[in-house]
Design an enzyme around this catalytic site. Structure first.
Site, PDB file in Angstrom:
ATOM      1  N   HIS A   1       0.847  -1.195   0.000  1.00  0.00           N
ATOM      2  CA  HIS A   1       0.000   0.000   0.000  1.00  0.00           C
ATOM      3  C   HIS A   1       0.884   1.247   0.000  1.00  0.00           C
ATOM      4  O   HIS A   1       2.046   1.203   0.447  1.00  0.00           O
ATOM      5  CB  HIS A   1      -0.897   0.002   1.254  1.00  0.00           C
TER       6      HIS A   1
ATOM      7  N   CYS B 138      -6.021   1.602   6.169  1.00  0.00           N
ATOM      8  CA  CYS B 138      -6.632   0.323   6.556  1.00  0.00           C
ATOM      9  C   CYS B 138      -5.970  -0.146   7.864  1.00  0.00           C
ATOM     10  O   CYS B 138      -4.994   0.450   8.306  1.00  0.00           O
ATOM     11  CB  CYS B 138      -6.405  -0.708   5.440  1.00  0.00           C
TER      12      CYS B 138
ATOM     13  N   CYS C 155      -2.102  -0.618   7.563  1.00  0.00           N
ATOM     14  CA  CYS C 155      -1.333   0.627   7.486  1.00  0.00           C
ATOM     15  C   CYS C 155      -1.403   1.401   8.799  1.00  0.00           C
ATOM     16  O   CYS C 155      -0.399   1.984   9.232  1.00  0.00           O
ATOM     17  CB  CYS C 155      -1.826   1.472   6.322  1.00  0.00           C
TER      18      CYS C 155
ATOM     19  N   GLU D  48       0.904   3.865   1.873  1.00  0.00           N
ATOM     20  CA  GLU D  48       1.406   4.249   3.202  1.00  0.00           C
ATOM     21  C   GLU D  48       2.631   3.416   3.599  1.00  0.00           C
ATOM     22  O   GLU D  48       3.621   3.950   4.115  1.00  0.00           O
ATOM     23  CB  GLU D  48       0.336   4.036   4.279  1.00  0.00           C
TER      24      GLU D  48
END
Lengths: 169, 169
Positions: free
Chosen positions: A61, A91, A94, A63
């Site tokens: 992801h 999420c 993260c 992040e």
């Protein structure tokens, strides 16, 4: 001089624009368009876009990649005096990573009421305790643009899928 | 033939021993001793130990590294027909990552009632919905050995810190 033309290079809106630039790179690469930057004392030290499909890694992801880049830039894992800007609410994975890396603040664009972990579904960034770090949270910065980019992406993806199904039938 | 000498190479205890081997490598490297392996159809396809300090990356937990290795081995991010073995209950970051990667099962050694995310504090592996995947969970496999290794590590770390403080005073 038109005041609207002055860009505040230290504002949340400026850094979120930079995160949106990253999200647009994800869009161009047919990835779910989320982007992130990490800022340390007014300077961007990590930037990334979601690369799950490109890297064939479901943990890639925006992040996660931006946090890792920022840690490399600072030469250590403690992201003190740092702010993470991300176009979508993090999420649970993260948010958990953010708590481990300890930035002071998290600023996000659009919320994720279904599975967001910065207050949308749960709040891991301010669990007070048991997790051993808490972040200040600012939400809704360029939230409209961030959400629109995601909605356009999923609309297009559905259209392509429909065409593929039509071609196969 | 002594039945006790027969090692079942497909058992949870066998694969957790492999995860414990990884945890001991972490211990030897002065890292919090947690280890993980990912097993696909009876074969280990990813193994890792916690490397937060070595990599200067707070996201470099054993589970994260083992999941990434397994995804590389399978050539995609869906870890179907896979089981993750880890010596300690996953934290929220790792549990969130597990949900993204979609292994069928998670087996862990000792629980983490304070901040574990497989039932200890919260349960992200079986949130049923909103998260879009659920895993079967087996806990307590070689839990005693896993916990003892962690306890020894932290006891030693406190001893070293005390000696350092004494040297500085």
């Amino acid at each position: 001089m038109n005041e609207e033309l002055i860009i505040d290079l230290q504002s949340d809106a400026y850094f979120m624009q930079q995160a949106l630039r990253e999200a647009r790179k994800a869009y161009a690469a047919s990835e779910v368009p989320v982007g992130a930057v990490v800022v340390h004392e007014g300077k961007i030290i990590g930037r990334a876009w979601n690369q799950v499909e490109s890297l064939k890694d479901a943990t890639a992801h925006a992040e996660m990649l931006a946090l890792t880049a920022a840690q490399q830039a600072l030469g250590g894992w403690r992201l003190e005096k740092c702010t993470l800007y991300v176009t979508k609410e993090p999420c649970p994975m993260c948010a958990g990573a953010i708590v481990h890396c300890r930035p002071d603040r998290v600023v996000f664009g659009c919320g994720d009421p279904k599975a967001g972990a910065a207050g949308g579904w749960i709040n891991l960034l301010d669990s007070n305790p048991p997790l051993n770090h808490r972040c200040d949270i600012t939400s809704g910065v360029l939230g409209g643009e961030s959400l629109e980019l995601l909605q356009t992406f999923f609309r297009e993806a559905r259209k392509i899928k429909k065409l593929q199904n039509w071609g196969e039938s």
